[in-house]
Structure formats: C-alpha cells, structure tokens
Design a protein around this motif. Structure first.
Motif: not given
Length: 125
Positions: A39-49
């Motif tokens: 997971x490289x997203x800074x958003x805690x709402x988004x996860x790697x999938x």
C-alpha cells in the motif's frame, strides 16, 4: 519465475503495487503462486488490493483470489498452491485501491499476465 511489478491507477500521486513469483514442484506435480501487495497511498481510507485470476481452460473454470494491505509498512502475502489437474494454465493479476468507506475497489490497473503454462506444465512469461 518472478513477475511484476503490477500497479494500480494513481490516486493522489501514489499507486498500490504487487510483485510475486510462480514456481512448480516437479516431485509432486504441484504449482505454487505468491503475490505481495504493498500500500503506497497516504490516505488511511484507501488500501492496496490485489486480485489474481487463475484460469484452467482445459477444465473450463476460473478462480479469483484477493488480498488487501492497509498502511505503508510491510506487505500482505497471497499464496495459492495447486496440484496436478487443478493447476491453472494462466494467472492474471490486477492491482487496485480498496476504499474502506465504500467497501469496494477503485483506481484499478489493467489485468496483467503473471504466468502462462506451456507444454509440460512449465510456466513462462
């Protein structure tokens, strides 16, 4: 055989990424598949999938397995072990972001080949 990296579409300038490997076990006719999702997203709402589609054309079936990783530290592993007639002849990988709020996929990348079988069950890219 190693495969990847496979990426999601960009979200706020970052993408989820998956890498992995596939290898056969000649001794017992088995086949092993491994994916690691980051997971490289800074958003805690988004996860790697990551979604992996295993296709066995001869048997006329396909199976989809998935895994997700939330947070930038480490990775989540997805593994699959197949035996003899259950071994897929093709594996496709797609990486997305998982939206925790909507409980659904978004920003999906293209389906990419992780491996294809040729001849005597040996993988190739």
């Amino acid at each position: 055989m190693k495969w990847g990296p496979v990426y999601s579409q960009s979200s706020d300038g970052s993408r989820a990424v998956a890498v992995g490997r596939a290898w056969g076990d000649d001794e017992n006719g088995g086949f092993n598949f491994e994916a690691r999702i980051y997971d490289r997203s800074p958003s805690s709402r988004l996860c790697g999938y990551v979604r992996v589609k295993f296709i066995n054309k001869e048997e006329g079936r396909q199976t989809i397995r998935s895994a997700r990783k939330c947070g930038p530290v480490g990775f989540t592993r997805l593994t699959d072990i197949s035996w003899e007639n259950d071994v897929a002849d093709t594996a496709l990988v797609q990486v997305c972001h998982w939206d925790r709020r909507t409980a659904g996929r978004k920003y999906c990348g293209k389906w990419e080949y992780a491996y294809r079988f040729e001849g005597a069950g040996q993988p190739s890219s």
